[in-house]
Design a protein around this motif. Structure first.
Motif, short mmCIF file in Angstrom:
data_model
loop_
_atom_site.label_atom_id
_atom_site.label_comp_id
_atom_site.label_asym_id
_atom_site.label_seq_id
_atom_site.Cartn_x
_atom_site.Cartn_y
_atom_site.Cartn_z
N SER A 1 51.67 118.21 84.13
CA SER A 1 51.37 119.13 85.33
C SER A 1 51.86 118.22 86.46
CB SER A 1 50.34 119.24 84.80
OG SER A 1 48.60 118.74 85.48
N GLU A 2 51.79 117.09 87.38
CA GLU A 2 51.61 116.52 88.03
C GLU A 2 52.89 115.72 88.21
OE1 GLU A 2 47.23 113.58 86.89
OE2 GLU A 2 49.99 112.75 87.08
N ASN A 3 53.04 115.39 89.55
CA ASN A 3 54.50 115.34 90.56
C ASN A 3 55.08 114.33 90.59
OD1 ASN A 3 56.87 116.39 91.99
ND2 ASN A 3 55.87 116.79 93.70
N ASN A 4 53.80 112.82 90.61
CA ASN A 4 54.62 111.94 91.22
C ASN A 4 53.28 111.24 89.84
OD1 ASN A 4 55.27 109.73 92.36
ND2 ASN A 4 53.96 109.58 94.26
N TYR A 5 54.62 110.07 89.34
CA TYR A 5 53.74 109.43 88.32
C TYR A 5 54.87 108.11 87.99
CZ TYR A 5 56.87 112.63 86.40
OH TYR A 5 58.01 113.54 85.84
N TYR A 6 54.73 107.25 86.83
CA TYR A 6 55.28 106.62 87.08
C TYR A 6 55.71 106.45 85.54
CZ TYR A 6 54.35 104.50 92.23
OH TYR A 6 54.16 104.48 92.47
N SER B 1 49.85 107.79 85.66
CA SER B 1 49.89 109.16 86.42
C SER B 1 49.39 108.11 88.13
CB SER B 1 48.44 109.56 86.56
OG SER B 1 47.97 110.73 88.11
N VAL B 2 49.29 108.31 89.47
CA VAL B 2 49.54 107.90 90.35
C VAL B 2 47.83 108.24 90.99
CG1 VAL B 2 51.45 107.73 90.94
CG2 VAL B 2 50.13 109.12 92.23
N PHE B 3 47.32 109.05 89.45
CA PHE B 3 45.50 109.09 89.98
C PHE B 3 44.48 108.99 88.96
CE2 PHE B 3 47.81 111.84 93.34
CZ PHE B 3 48.24 112.68 93.23
N GLY B 4 43.40 108.62 89.80
CA GLY B 4 42.72 108.49 88.55
C GLY B 4 42.27 107.02 87.69
N ASN B 5 42.63 106.59 86.97
CA ASN B 5 42.43 105.92 86.37
C ASN B 5 43.60 104.16 85.94
OD1 ASN B 5 43.34 106.66 83.34
ND2 ASN B 5 41.10 106.97 83.16
#
Lengths: 115, 115
Positions: free
Chosen positions: A28-33, A96-100
């Motif tokens: 559901s994220e828009n930015n990631y790798y 993800s670019v967020f969190g861990n």
């Protein structure tokens, strides 16, 4: 939670041919790798290629390229002019670019290059 | 140029025995991870650490404990080994710079067999 699906458990191709490995993911994220890792029989995990979701241009590393379709949540790996050394397990992974910053892996595709 | 080093490379345990797997990285990475790899299941996250003195549970933490007393080391412990813990274990590390989407660097794995 993100999930990564590799629907091809095994593939084989003749040497020098081109092969495409598929990967889809759910987020559901828009930015990631997104990543492709290679694991040869030596068991070592080797980074093949990386794609940033906010970049529309597909990543390329020599004979390896990706087809990144963000709307379809698809991230396939194309290997051109395949070589015997490309024989390995290939894993698609999401980060993800967020969190861990953990990587979520697919179940892998075993690729065999036939001489 | 060691990168991520895992010890031991192989180990056989009897059910109920305990052991510790050691992971050491010399890249000054903030994040460290323990994954297990099983046929048909890809790599699954056991525990991870986002810095010295911190640990957190991953996807499959039951039966394992971890410690990160020093930034460069991440230990994985099995207190009472079970046959279901037969697997290949990978340690990985990454920088703490989320914005770069830096890849994980993996060790060469430890093959553990529990009889």
């Amino acid at each position: 939670a993100q999930t990564v699906t590799q629907s091809q458990p095994e593939m084989s191709v003749q040497e020098a041919e081109t092969v495409t490995l598929s990967c889809t993911y759910d987020t559901s994220e828009n930015n990631y790798y997104l990543f492709w890792y290679k694991q040869p029989p030596s068991r070592q995990m080797i980074l093949v290629i990386r794609q940033e979701a906010y970049k529309q241009q597909n990543a390329t590393e020599n004979r390896f390229s990706v087809n990144f379709q963000k709307a379809a949540k698809s991230f396939s790996l194309k290997i051109s002019d395949s070589q015997l050394g490309d024989t390995a397990m290939y894993f698609c992974a999401y980060r993800s670019v967020f969190g861990n910053e953990k990587l979520t892996f697919g179940t892998g595709t075993r690729l065999t290059i036939i001489p | 140029n060691a990168g991520v080093t895992q010890t031991p490379k192989f180990r056989v345990l009897k059910t109920g025995q305990s052991m510790t797997l050691l992971c050491a990285q010399d890249m000054n990475h903030e994040y460290m991870y323990w994954y297990r790899q099983d046929p048909g299941m890809g790599l699954r996250l056991i525990h991870y650490s986002v810095g010295e003195g911190t640990t957190a549970k991953g996807e499959v933490p039951d039966g394992y404990n971890v410690s990160r007393l020093k930034k460069q080391n991440f230990l994985l412990g099995l207190e009472s080994a079970a046959p279901s813990q037969t697997s290949v274990y990978f340690c990985a590390s990454a920088t703490g710079d989320v914005g770069l989407g830096s890849p994980l660097h993996f060790g060469n794995g430890t093959r553990l067999t529990v009889t």
